[in-house]
Motif scaffolding. Structure first.
Motif, PDB file in Angstrom:
ATOM      1  N   GLU A 142      61.222  47.666  64.799  1.00 55.59           N
ATOM      2  CA  GLU A 142      60.441  48.199  65.165  1.00 55.59           C
ATOM      3  C   GLU A 142      58.758  46.984  64.683  1.00 55.59           C
ATOM      4  OE1 GLU A 142      58.419  52.314  64.546  1.00 55.59           O
ATOM      5  OE2 GLU A 142      58.337  50.790  62.577  1.00 55.59           O
ATOM      6  N   GLU A 143      58.584  46.398  63.902  1.00 56.44           N
ATOM      7  CA  GLU A 143      57.232  45.555  64.142  1.00 56.44           C
ATOM      8  C   GLU A 143      58.060  44.146  64.677  1.00 56.44           C
ATOM      9  OE1 GLU A 143      57.011  44.790  59.961  1.00 56.44           O
ATOM     10  OE2 GLU A 143      55.799  46.445  59.695  1.00 56.44           O
ATOM     11  N   ASN A 144      59.312  44.092  65.114  1.00 57.66           N
ATOM     12  CA  ASN A 144      59.184  43.210  66.030  1.00 57.66           C
ATOM     13  C   ASN A 144      59.935  42.946  67.432  1.00 57.66           C
ATOM     14  OD1 ASN A 144      58.648  40.506  63.947  1.00 57.66           O
ATOM     15  ND2 ASN A 144      59.530  41.888  62.426  1.00 57.66           N
ATOM     16  N   VAL A 145      60.049  44.227  67.790  1.00 54.52           N
ATOM     17  CA  VAL A 145      60.768  44.760  69.194  1.00 54.52           C
ATOM     18  C   VAL A 145      60.102  45.462  69.763  1.00 54.52           C
ATOM     19  CG1 VAL A 145      62.455  45.460  70.439  1.00 54.52           C
ATOM     20  CG2 VAL A 145      62.962  44.063  68.060  1.00 54.52           C
ATOM     21  N   SER A 146      59.779  46.305  69.151  1.00 54.63           N
ATOM     22  CA  SER A 146      58.926  47.363  69.852  1.00 54.63           C
ATOM     23  C   SER A 146      57.591  47.288  69.983  1.00 54.63           C
ATOM     24  CB  SER A 146      58.512  48.237  68.538  1.00 54.63           C
ATOM     25  OG  SER A 146      58.032  49.569  69.056  1.00 54.63           O
ATOM     26  N   ALA A 147      56.995  47.412  71.280  1.00 54.56           N
ATOM     27  CA  ALA A 147      55.890  47.175  71.726  1.00 54.56           C
ATOM     28  C   ALA A 147      54.734  48.566  71.619  1.00 54.56           C
ATOM     29  CB  ALA A 147      55.750  46.461  72.921  1.00 54.56           C
ATOM     30  N   PRO A 234      64.987  25.020  66.538  1.00 48.92           N
ATOM     31  CA  PRO A 234      65.880  25.376  67.237  1.00 48.92           C
ATOM     32  C   PRO A 234      66.017  26.264  67.716  1.00 48.92           C
ATOM     33  CG  PRO A 234      66.997  24.640  65.620  1.00 48.92           C
ATOM     34  CD  PRO A 234      65.486  24.920  65.280  1.00 48.92           C
ATOM     35  N   LEU A 235      65.951  27.197  66.405  1.00 50.00           N
ATOM     36  CA  LEU A 235      66.429  28.671  67.361  1.00 50.00           C
ATOM     37  C   LEU A 235      64.845  29.226  68.280  1.00 50.00           C
ATOM     38  CD1 LEU A 235      67.623  30.251  64.104  1.00 50.00           C
ATOM     39  CD2 LEU A 235      69.110  29.966  66.088  1.00 50.00           C
ATOM     40  N   ASN A 236      63.823  29.166  67.694  1.00 50.39           N
ATOM     41  CA  ASN A 236      62.562  29.346  68.087  1.00 50.39           C
ATOM     42  C   ASN A 236      62.739  28.825  70.049  1.00 50.39           C
ATOM     43  OD1 ASN A 236      59.619  29.418  68.915  1.00 50.39           O
ATOM     44  ND2 ASN A 236      59.810  30.663  67.425  1.00 50.39           N
ATOM     45  N   LYS A 237      62.963  27.619  69.685  1.00 53.58           N
ATOM     46  CA  LYS A 237      63.039  27.393  71.190  1.00 53.58           C
ATOM     47  C   LYS A 237      63.931  27.543  71.713  1.00 53.58           C
ATOM     48  CE  LYS A 237      64.510  22.236  73.415  1.00 53.58           C
ATOM     49  NZ  LYS A 237      64.158  20.899  73.359  1.00 53.58           N
ATOM     50  N   THR A 424      69.347  37.618  80.087  1.00 51.28           N
ATOM     51  CA  THR A 424      69.142  38.704  78.402  1.00 51.28           C
ATOM     52  C   THR A 424      69.580  39.588  77.412  1.00 51.28           C
ATOM     53  OG1 THR A 424      68.889  41.105  80.160  1.00 51.28           O
ATOM     54  CG2 THR A 424      66.857  39.400  80.249  1.00 51.28           C
ATOM     55  N   SER A 425      71.323  39.409  78.521  1.00 51.21           N
ATOM     56  CA  SER A 425      72.385  39.672  77.707  1.00 51.21           C
ATOM     57  C   SER A 425      71.688  39.241  75.605  1.00 51.21           C
ATOM     58  CB  SER A 425      73.231  39.410  77.744  1.00 51.21           C
ATOM     59  OG  SER A 425      72.908  37.437  77.355  1.00 51.21           O
ATOM     60  N   LYS A 426      71.368  38.273  75.422  1.00 53.41           N
ATOM     61  CA  LYS A 426      71.196  37.610  73.247  1.00 53.41           C
ATOM     62  C   LYS A 426      69.294  37.493  73.784  1.00 53.41           C
ATOM     63  CE  LYS A 426      73.210  34.710  72.235  1.00 53.41           C
ATOM     64  NZ  LYS A 426      74.449  32.841  72.006  1.00 53.41           N
ATOM     65  N   LEU A 427      69.084  37.986  74.839  1.00 53.50           N
ATOM     66  CA  LEU A 427      67.491  37.460  74.609  1.00 53.50           C
ATOM     67  C   LEU A 427      66.622  38.019  73.480  1.00 53.50           C
ATOM     68  CD1 LEU A 427      64.931  36.083  75.335  1.00 53.50           C
ATOM     69  CD2 LEU A 427      64.661  37.777  77.148  1.00 53.50           C
ATOM     70  N   ALA A 428      67.111  39.905  73.687  1.00 53.43           N
ATOM     71  CA  ALA A 428      66.288  40.485  72.012  1.00 53.43           C
ATOM     72  C   ALA A 428      66.629  39.827  71.019  1.00 53.43           C
ATOM     73  CB  ALA A 428      66.609  41.703  73.057  1.00 53.43           C
ATOM     74  N   THR A 429      67.667  39.819  71.069  1.00 53.76           N
ATOM     75  CA  THR A 429      68.350  39.283  69.499  1.00 53.76           C
ATOM     76  C   THR A 429      68.207  38.012  68.905  1.00 53.76           C
ATOM     77  OG1 THR A 429      70.540  40.281  70.007  1.00 53.76           O
ATOM     78  CG2 THR A 429      70.530  38.956  68.038  1.00 53.76           C
ATOM     79  N   ASP A 430      67.889  36.675  70.010  1.00 51.81           N
ATOM     80  CA  ASP A 430      67.652  35.818  69.606  1.00 51.81           C
ATOM     81  C   ASP A 430      66.435  35.666  69.078  1.00 51.81           C
ATOM     82  OD1 ASP A 430      69.845  34.507  70.255  1.00 51.81           O
ATOM     83  OD2 ASP A 430      70.077  33.913  71.935  1.00 51.81           O
ATOM     84  N   GLN A 431      65.132  36.494  69.994  1.00 54.67           N
ATOM     85  CA  GLN A 431      63.667  36.105  69.591  1.00 54.67           C
ATOM     86  C   GLN A 431      63.177  37.019  68.143  1.00 54.67           C
ATOM     87  OE1 GLN A 431      62.308  39.366  72.541  1.00 54.67           O
ATOM     88  NE2 GLN A 431      61.840  37.422  74.165  1.00 54.67           N
ATOM     89  N   VAL A 432      64.937  38.030  67.870  1.00 54.61           N
ATOM     90  CA  VAL A 432      64.340  38.715  66.441  1.00 54.61           C
ATOM     91  C   VAL A 432      64.672  37.586  65.145  1.00 54.61           C
ATOM     92  CG1 VAL A 432      64.746  40.988  64.880  1.00 54.61           C
ATOM     93  CG2 VAL A 432      64.324  40.722  67.396  1.00 54.61           C
ATOM     94  N   VAL A 433      66.014  36.870  65.759  1.00 55.90           N
ATOM     95  CA  VAL A 433      66.829  36.049  64.934  1.00 55.90           C
ATOM     96  C   VAL A 433      65.590  34.840  64.683  1.00 55.90           C
ATOM     97  CG1 VAL A 433      68.315  34.190  64.353  1.00 55.90           C
ATOM     98  CG2 VAL A 433      68.260  36.525  65.227  1.00 55.90           C
ATOM     99  N   ALA A 434      64.686  34.410  65.602  1.00 55.98           N
ATOM    100  CA  ALA A 434      63.676  33.469  65.918  1.00 55.98           C
ATOM    101  C   ALA A 434      62.767  33.788  64.705  1.00 55.98           C
ATOM    102  CB  ALA A 434      63.135  32.975  66.960  1.00 55.98           C
TER     103      ALA A 434
END
Length: 668
Positions: A142-147, A234-237, A424-434
């Motif tokens: 919630e804190e890292n995905v929800s706007a 690399p993950l953030n990139k 965007t199939s992996k974008l959301a998950t990659d953002q949270v992992v980063a």
């Protein structure tokens, strides 16, 4: 809410695979909600309440009405006399296997929660209940995905102060499943995408069906560009590249102000100067480790600075040089800086953020931006607090807009992630992992509290300068500090500090022992390799010698065979020469002897005048014959020179001549 994670995952699992636009994705939720209501007619308020009960989010009534209109167009609902009547057959069709999918998700997300509980127990010796584990995971998503800033669907996790740094625990768990448990990461990703879907109905412009947005200009904040350049790992990139690729694929103009370029150049210059002076006090520990691991030195950073403009533009980002502000729409930058200062430390330089946000506000010229199809600019940052305080300032100064001046990276992802599913199939998950990895590498209040305690111990002389330097710049120090902060928070005791120092010293001792063992192993392997190589060389030499010997023997045999053939030929030639000579000499000797006898002594047969005349020899011939016979006899008596020996000498001479002639030819 019984299980917030399952509700989030259901949002992702139920969405339709075939859709004409984003609104179609939500029809399965509407179908399940109407099915669960079990009412002959439904209203928007009924669906809104039931959505909150079933899935944990309550979209605005305006969004519900859009969904109901779409449901009517797809014949899920029939409208008669201003009432919506469910069509049972279509409702069941669009419910998309709700019960079965819920059961499957309960199993898969149960494994995710159990893995988190086990990980926390093994890694941090902390016991979590399954509800606490679920609450922590949901809170992090919630804190890292929800706007949403002011509205939360669930309360935050309460752990009765047993864990003082929950962010570190969940970030460590996400890092763990990202590296070693891809199946669990997939379960986690469903929840992330479900949160995006829930937020989409709050924010997305549901009347815009466009697939490209050429009129939108997005200005990136410095940390996003720094991450895009690879200086945050690399993950953030990867996550930032996917984010920019999404915007560019939708024809959105991605830009930075010249102030942003200057700020990044100043940061790289500061790194360059500190590295050249070997002054590392201002570095983030993990940033310094990253620069060292990738071979960044003073010269390479200088090259990065000189090519920075071109590097950024090569990534599809335009650098906007200069800005002509319209005085009529210029905000009070001093007041704006004071407003956003609440989100930062006191010593933070806010000139860049203030100027960039002020420019975006000025570019809007006071226009009320309602839809994504309009022409507007927006400042995108990863700092949700900056967006909150900046937009709050403009609201207090009589400017607000459904699409605000400053938005978070999450907000942009929510708005556009469904526009291009391939990217965007992996974008959301990659953002949270980063984000999880960045939390593991962030110098926060726990780190500062530890450094204060470490510095005070050093000043007292209770830790040597050598140990201080060894510990202060160790790459594992930040992780160890955060591990301890799980138990003590930012209240580090001197015992905690000494335990960390001893842990790092033990690590170096173990590293030294391991290095020695590795060196010994390498030496043993090298010796073994040399022995094998020497043995192979000896074997090769032996084989070569054997081959040479065999070749030599073959040559000798061929030579002997040739010599035997030549000797036979020479013997034959020698006999052919010596035999006639000997016979001739014997004949001459006999004839000469007969001629030298008196006439009365000769037999009657030899007294025939014609015969005597035919074999008569001259005196010279007779003389030569006797002399030759005499010489031969003397030679035979003195030197043993007989016919046999002459034959052998002639045979040897001729053999040597012939062999000498043949030895010059190859293969002989």
């Amino acid at each position: 809410m019984e299980s917030p994670l399952i509700n989030l995952a259901l949002l992702e699992a139920l969405k339709s695979e075939k859709f004409s636009d984003e609104i179609d994705l939500f029809l399965p939720f509407i179908a399940v909600t109407i099915l669960e209501l079990g009412m002959p007619t439904v209203q928007a308020s009924d669906i809104q309440s039931k959505l909150g009960e079933l899935f944990g989010f309550r979209p605005p009534i305006s969004a519900i009405r859009v969904l109901m209109t779409r449901a009517k167009n797809k014949t899920l609902l029939i409208r008669e006399n201003h009432a919506y009547i469910p069509c049972a057959e279509k409702i069941h069709e669009w419910s998309n296997g709700y019960s079965k999918k819920k059961e499957d998700l309960e199993v898969s997300l149960g494994s995710l929660k159990n893995a988190f509980v086990e990980f926390t127990s093994e890694r941090f010796q902390k016991d979590l209940t399954l509800p606490e584990a679920e609450s922590l995971i949901f809170q992090f998503i919630e804190e890292n995905v929800s706007a949403t800033v002011s509205r939360r669907a669930y309360s935050k996790a309460e752990l009765e102060n047993s864990i003082k740094n929950t962010n570190h625990i969940i970030a460590s768990f996400i890092s763990h499943i990202h590296k070693k448990e891809p199946v669990l990461l997939e379960h986690f990703g469903r929840c992330v995408k479900g949160m995006l879907l829930a937020n989409y109905l709050y924010f997305a412009d549901k009347r815009t069906t466009k697939k490209t947005f050429e009129k939108i200009s997005v200005y990136l904040d410095s940390p996003l560009v720094i991450g895009l350049l690879g200086f945050n790992g690399p993950l953030n990139k990867q996550a930032n590249e996917e984010f920019v690729d999404l915007l560019l694929s939708l024809k959105i103009k991605v830009c930075i102000f010249d102030k942003t370029l200057e700020e990044i150049e100043r940061l790289l210059s500061a790194w360059k100067n500190d590295i050249s002076r070997k002054s590392f006090g201002r570095f983030n520990t993990k940033t310094l480790e990253l620069l060292r691991s990738q071979g960044y030195d003073e010269a390479r950073l200088d090259t990065e600075i000189k090519t920075l403009h071109r590097t950024i533009e090569n990534k599809g980002i335009s650098v906007i040089i200069g800005f002509a502000a319209k005085e009529r729409f210029q905000c009070d930058e001093g007041a704006l800086e004071q407003a956003i200062a609440e989100n930062f430390k006191k010593d933070k330089n806010l000139e860049h953020d203030t100027v960039c946000i002020s420019r975006i506000h000025n570019m809007r010229e006071g226009r009320y931006i309602r839809e994504l199809s309009e022409n507007f600019s927006v400042f995108v940052t990863r700092n949700t607090g900056l967006a909150k305080f900046a937009n709050g300032f403009f609201s207090r100064n009589n400017y607000s807009s459904p699409i605000p001046v400053v938005v978070s990276e999450q907000w942009m992802t929510i708005m556009f992630w469904l526009k291009n599913p391939d990217i965007t199939s992996k974008l959301a998950t990659d953002q949270v992992v980063a984000t999880a990895y960045s939390l593991l590498y962030t110098d926060d209040k726990f780190w500062e509290a530890f450094l204060d305690r470490l510095d005070s111990i050093k000043k007292r002389g209770d830790i040597s300068e050598e140990d201080f330097v060894l510990v202060r710049w160790d790459s594992d120090l930040l992780r160890m500090v955060q591990d301890v902060s799980v138990e003590v928070g930012d209240d580090f005791s001197e015992e905690d500090v000494f335990d960390i120092v001893d842990g790092i010293k033990r690590k170096y001792l173990l590293d030294s022992k391991q290095a020695m063992a590795d060196l010994e192993r390498q030496q043993a392997e090298e010796i073994q390799r040399l022995q094998i190589l020497a043995q192979a060389e000896l074997t090769s030499e032996r084989e070569a010698r054997d081959a040479a010997r065999a070749e030599k023997d073959s040559i000798v045999l061929r030579h002997k065979a040739l010599e035997n053939r030549v000797r036979k030929f020479s013997r034959f030639v020698a006999r052919c020469v010596s035999t006639p000579i000997c016979l001739t000499l014997i004949a001459f000797l006999i004839i000469a002897s007969i001629q030298s006898l008196p006439a009365g002594v000769l037999p009657q047969l030899l007294q025939d005048p014609e015969l005597l005349e035919r074999f008569k020899l001259s005196a010279a011939t007779i003389s030569i014959t006797f002399i030759t016979t005499a010489i031969w006899g003397i030679s035979s008596w003195v030197f043993g020179l007989d016919v046999k020996k002459l034959n052998r000498l002639m045979e040897d001479w001729l053999t040597n001549r012939v062999l000498a002639l043949f030895m010059g030819k190859p293969g002989i």
